[in-house]
Motif scaffolding. Structure first.
Motif, PDB file in Angstrom:
ATOM      1  N   SER A  27       0.905  -1.139   0.092  1.00  0.00           N
ATOM      2  CA  SER A  27      -0.039   0.103  -0.067  1.00  0.00           C
ATOM      3  C   SER A  27       0.938   1.502   0.020  1.00  0.00           C
ATOM      4  N   ARG A  28       1.963   1.097   0.746  1.00  0.00           N
ATOM      5  CA  ARG A  28       2.800   2.448   0.770  1.00  0.00           C
ATOM      6  C   ARG A  28       3.571   2.353  -0.528  1.00  0.00           C
TER       7      ARG A  28
ATOM      8  N   ASN B 211       0.946   3.579  -2.967  1.00  0.00           N
ATOM      9  CA  ASN B 211       0.212   4.759  -3.019  1.00  0.00           C
ATOM     10  C   ASN B 211      -1.384   4.647  -3.080  1.00  0.00           C
ATOM     11  N   VAL B 212      -1.818   3.584  -2.425  1.00  0.00           N
ATOM     12  CA  VAL B 212      -3.118   3.230  -2.223  1.00  0.00           C
ATOM     13  C   VAL B 212      -3.400   2.696  -0.659  1.00  0.00           C
ATOM     14  N   SER B 213      -4.620   2.635  -0.447  1.00  0.00           N
ATOM     15  CA  SER B 213      -4.986   1.873   0.957  1.00  0.00           C
ATOM     16  C   SER B 213      -4.685   0.557   0.975  1.00  0.00           C
ATOM     17  N   ARG B 214      -4.823  -0.192   2.113  1.00  0.00           N
ATOM     18  CA  ARG B 214      -4.499  -1.321   2.409  1.00  0.00           C
ATOM     19  C   ARG B 214      -5.878  -2.176   1.624  1.00  0.00           C
ATOM     20  N   SER B 215      -6.868  -1.272   1.961  1.00  0.00           N
ATOM     21  CA  SER B 215      -8.071  -2.018   1.327  1.00  0.00           C
ATOM     22  C   SER B 215      -8.179  -2.418  -0.234  1.00  0.00           C
TER      23      SER B 215
END
Length: 85
Positions: free
Chosen positions: A32-33, A36-40
């Motif tokens: 996710s890091r 650059n997106v959410s963990r979901s």
């Protein structure tokens, strides 16, 4: 979509690093890091890849590359995973 982009990035990671069946993928948090997106979003991408039998998921463990069979290979091609579509 963000999930589609994550699926593409994860499959490119598998290819670029020559990961083999049983090899572990980076954690949801790390991906996710990196993406650059959410963990979901990463979690949904993992679920999609698991449904295509590209990776295997187990509760409490990191995702691993699955043993790819011909059916899974067909799904990968159909969805553009191998062709960077």
């Amino acid at each position: 979509s963000r999930v589609g982009g994550a699926i593409g990035a994860i499959t490119r990671h598998i290819r670029a690093n020559d990961l083999m069946p049983g090899d572990r993928l980076p954690s949801e948090a790390a991906l996710s890091r990196e993406l650059n997106v959410s963990r979901s979003v990463v979690r949904e991408a993992f679920r999609s890849l698991a449904a295509m039998q590209i990776i295997e998921l187990a509760t409490g463990k990191r995702a691993t590359v699955a043993q790819i069979d011909h059916g899974a290979m067909g799904l990968m091609i159909e969805h553009g995973v191998l062709t960077d579509q």
